[in-house]
Design an enzyme around this catalytic site. Sequence first.
Site, PDB file in Angstrom:
ATOM      1  N   ASP A  81     -16.913 -18.576  -9.710  1.00 50.10           N
ATOM      2  CA  ASP A  81     -16.026 -17.491  -9.327  1.00 50.10           C
ATOM      3  C   ASP A  81     -15.211 -17.020 -10.542  1.00 50.10           C
ATOM      4  OD1 ASP A  81     -14.903 -16.056  -6.967  1.00 50.10           O
ATOM      5  OD2 ASP A  81     -13.039 -17.028  -7.588  1.00 50.10           O
ATOM      6  N   GLU A  97     -19.941 -15.282 -11.883  1.00 51.47           N
ATOM      7  CA  GLU A  97     -19.444 -13.987 -11.401  1.00 51.47           C
ATOM      8  C   GLU A  97     -18.844 -13.291 -12.631  1.00 51.47           C
ATOM      9  OE1 GLU A  97     -16.443 -11.796  -8.233  1.00 51.47           O
ATOM     10  OE2 GLU A  97     -15.822 -13.634  -9.212  1.00 51.47           O
TER      11      GLU A  97
HETATM   12  C1  GLC Z   1     -14.001 -13.524  -6.524  1.00 51.98           C
HETATM   13  C2  GLC Z   1     -14.526 -13.690  -5.121  1.00 51.98           C
HETATM   14  C3  GLC Z   1     -13.576 -13.028  -4.162  1.00 51.98           C
HETATM   15  C4  GLC Z   1     -12.240 -13.718  -4.268  1.00 51.98           C
HETATM   16  C5  GLC Z   1     -11.741 -13.699  -5.693  1.00 51.98           C
HETATM   17  C6  GLC Z   1     -10.622 -14.679  -5.880  1.00 51.98           C
HETATM   18  O1  GLC Z   1     -13.996 -12.210  -6.936  1.00 51.98           O
HETATM   19  O2  GLC Z   1     -15.822 -13.162  -5.053  1.00 51.98           O
HETATM   20  O3  GLC Z   1     -14.039 -13.084  -2.847  1.00 51.98           O
HETATM   21  O4  GLC Z   1     -11.291 -13.090  -3.438  1.00 51.98           O
HETATM   22  O5  GLC Z   1     -12.738 -14.106  -6.605  1.00 51.98           O
HETATM   23  O6  GLC Z   1     -11.107 -15.977  -5.839  1.00 51.98           O
END
Ligand code: GLC
Length: 532
Positions: A205, A268
């Site tokens: 993440d 991500e």
């Molecule tokens: C990422 C996740 C999202 C979350 C954010 C904070 O972007 O995909 O769902 O709210 O991180 O952890």
Amino acid sequence: MTGHDRGTSWWSDAVVYQLYVRSWHDSDGDGYGDLPGVVDKLDYLSWLGVDAIWLSPTMPSPDHDWGYDVSDYVSVHPELGSLEDMDRLVAEAGRRQMRILLDLVPNHTSDQHPWFVEARSSRGATHRNWYVWAEPSPDKAPPNNWLDASGESAWTLDAETGQYYLHNFLPSQPDLNWWDPPVHDAFEEILRFWFDRGIAGFRIDVAHGLYKDAALRDNPPMPEGQLIGGTGGQEQRFSANRPETHAVFRNWRRIAEQYEPPRLLLGETCVPDAEKLARYYGQDDELQLGFNFPFMVSAYTALELSNVVRETLGRLPVGAIPVWTMSNHDKSRFTTRWCSNDDVRAALALTILLTLPGTIVIYYGDEIGMTDVDVPLELQRDNMFLGGRGGHPSRDRARTPMQWEPSVTGGFTTAGTTPWLPLGDVSSHNVADQREDPRSLLSLCRQLVSVRRRHIKGCGGSYEQLAAAEHQWVYRSGDVVVAANFAGEPAEVPGLAGPVLFSSLKARLPEKPFGEPLRLAGFEAVVVQLWP
Ligand code: GLC
């Protein structure tokens, strides 16, 4: 080069399925999907031809951000199951040749994590420096201009200790301080804990976010036209995207490669262009995979999508594997965003997705054409963007329960239970009906997975864009050619002779005699076999 050549790792050309656990299948009738519910439905994913399953957060959490606010990194959220359930899931998936990826959240914790509870107890606390603290500015205002995801100040004053702490997301999600070495040690242990249990890897993440500028410099305004990498009109130049983060991934990669098979790090990587994305692959010594956000937020045109693919493949280091996805739990579903909820256009998009070289990630329900659901305010569960807070629509629209069958519960939960989010239109789009219908989106998807296995997998990620008229995208991928017509009118594609292996349309236009141009109907995509 420490790693594996393109084409030899299990994830090269793999189909990964992103499964939002709370919305997948509720085995115990509490309205939330859970891990035993994932086990119950493994046969479906195996039938579809999935290679790996990425589970949305499964760790204990107070759920201010549905698991993205972790309060214990080495356990399972009691509402979702237990560690034993996780072990069983890994084993049962393994029996079906599928792997399990977990979601790891290293950028921040929950404010209820014992580390933060201790950190905020005093300025001298043992874990104080695990988080990002700063003095108020002379007029008692936050230390700098950084904004959080909802466009508010990214700083919250801790009244007891008189300092601000940083949160790039909700105030209950304090950012960790990666400048502090013990944070690194803690995450290495967490990685090993799950890798030792047979977890095949992590989706990481906010991978681009870990380090923050040491001098806490103000962020500049977002460059005009840039869609990714900012918040509240601000570019996250200093509150994320710092170069020091790369050393973390080099270290994690070494750990991942101590396992057999090597564990996967899928980031991500929310960055605006392919050049910045490429940095996260390093010299094949950082993340093995990074999500491609420019592809997901591209306009749905042949020109823009093909440009993103060409640019990405041109920029990634030699041997690096691209990742393509059209929807996720944070965005509007592609069916609604790109295809105006039209199944014909959705079939075209799925054909493109499943024939691109590299790793494909299908978001649950995309294979049956689930659309965004308009969740009324009183039923919304997404605190971060509740009621459109910060100008961002609630993410609940794309997190509604999987549509298994055309019944009152949609097959998601037991009769009489209210699901945690309302169901979408289960009668028009559901697994049971589509499994029976050889021309459904689901059946098309399954055929495409098999075309992928036979013609694209193992071809070393080869891709070549071929000449095409406006609104058409024609490319060679593996040993097939894909021709896609993004216009509503029929089109002819000259120069394609091989037999059509697959069409995204339920009924093909009549074939022209051999040697004449291939004819595509409006919004049709075909896969054509290359003559040897
Ligand atoms: C990422 C996740 C999202 C979350 C954010 C904070 O972007 O995909 O769902 O709210 O991180 O952890």
